[in-house]
Scaffold this active site. Sequence first.
Site, mmCIF file in Angstrom:
data_model
loop_
_atom_site.group_PDB
_atom_site.id
_atom_site.type_symbol
_atom_site.label_atom_id
_atom_site.label_comp_id
_atom_site.label_asym_id
_atom_site.label_seq_id
_atom_site.Cartn_x
_atom_site.Cartn_y
_atom_site.Cartn_z
ATOM 1 N N ASP A 187 10.461 -35.854 51.364
ATOM 2 C CA ASP A 187 11.215 -36.338 50.208
ATOM 3 C C ASP A 187 10.206 -36.924 49.225
ATOM 4 O OD1 ASP A 187 12.743 -37.736 48.403
ATOM 5 O OD2 ASP A 187 14.087 -38.602 49.899
ATOM 6 N N TYR A 237 17.733 -37.798 32.686
ATOM 7 C CA TYR A 237 16.891 -36.636 32.893
ATOM 8 C C TYR A 237 15.877 -36.559 31.744
ATOM 9 C CZ TYR A 237 15.893 -31.701 33.861
ATOM 10 O OH TYR A 237 15.305 -30.516 34.165
ATOM 11 N N SER A 262 10.745 -30.263 31.441
ATOM 12 C CA SER A 262 11.908 -29.635 30.811
ATOM 13 C C SER A 262 11.917 -29.874 29.308
ATOM 14 C CB SER A 262 13.178 -30.213 31.419
ATOM 15 O OG SER A 262 14.296 -29.835 30.641
#
Length: 278
Positions: free
Chosen positions: A101, A193, A180
């Site tokens: 993780d 985000y 992104s």
Amino acid sequence: MDMIDKFMHAVLSITFFVFFLHYRLFTSLVATARSLFKENVSGKVVLITGASSGIGEHVAYEYARRGACLAVVARREHRLRQVAAVCEIIGSPEVVYIVGDVAKMEDCQQFVEATVSYFGHLDHLVTNAGVTPVCMFQDYDDITKASPAMEINFWGSVYSTYYAYGHLKKSKGKIIVIASSTGWLFAPRLSFYSVEISVMPLESACECGKAMVAGSCRGDNYLTVPHWYEWTKLWKVFCPGIMDRWIGFLLMPCNSHNEVPTKKLTHFVNGLTQFLSS
Ligand SMILES: NC(=O)c1ccc[n+]([C@@H]2O[C@H](COP(=O)([O-])OP(=O)(O)OC[C@H]3O[C@@H](n4cnc5c(N)ncnc54)[C@H](OP(=O)(O)O)[C@@H]3O)[C@@H](O)[C@H]2O)c1
Ligand SMILES: *[C@@H]1O[C@H](CO)[C@@H](O)[C@H](O)[C@H]1NC(C)=O
């Protein structure tokens, strides 16, 4: 002061436009030259986080096709096992999968060390693991629900880089960060985000993976997939108001069913394509 301000404004804007055009020409020439001397990753060691699905999975397949040795990391073991098996079939000499993780610092240390002790060194680190929480800011009933996005997308990349850095320096390796466009095109419902680094499926994960590995082998500093999306950076800089309104319009629910115009548009285009092909 006013004179200086006006003077600086004029000088910087004019030089920018003159410089910009030449700079674009220069960078495209450099990109062409680089593709002649691209890195051969055959036999090199590549660690990819978030390789159990999506873009990370396809980045793994593209490195595998080019003959790289892989360490694939994510939380879902069964998916990793499948991805690793495919990678070996399509050309990777050796693949290890490591369950981890990225939000946990000790996991990042462990998967980097496990990779290096297995293969002996590390050439590329691809920090791709990420989640996309879609929620209007005011709809969070508990703000701590927003923290995994920062833990995974932001700190996950930082921790992995931190532990891999020394090994990459030794091998003169590369760090490939998957970010992104919402980093510059702030979109509604993606508040947490956007603060780190898409919404519309503009390119398949497979094509993204291929383009990203090609860019990494060429040594590109920045790569935007699909390529035309790069122009939105200029739109954002020169016409921020227009860009913000347009994205807001595309992504805000327009009825009680929480439907956004982009979804309607996609349905319409899919319907039209089916109609035309039938
Ligand atoms: N899809 C897009 O339109 C788009 C656009 C621009 C950028 N991106 C970026 O591209 C990256 C991949 O996105 P994607 O669309 O391919 O998403 P995806 O299909 O959901 O894949 C995300 C990957 O990250 C892994 N992951 C999530 N949390 C993790 C954690 N805590 N530790 C380790 N692995 C974790 C997932 O595996 P497990 O669940 O098995 O852990 C999965 O393999 C993300 O960083 C995203 O921000 C996506
Ligand atoms: C890449 O390197 C491998 C071994 O290191 C070599 O066998 C292969 O021919 C090279 N490929 C290219 C296209 O140079």
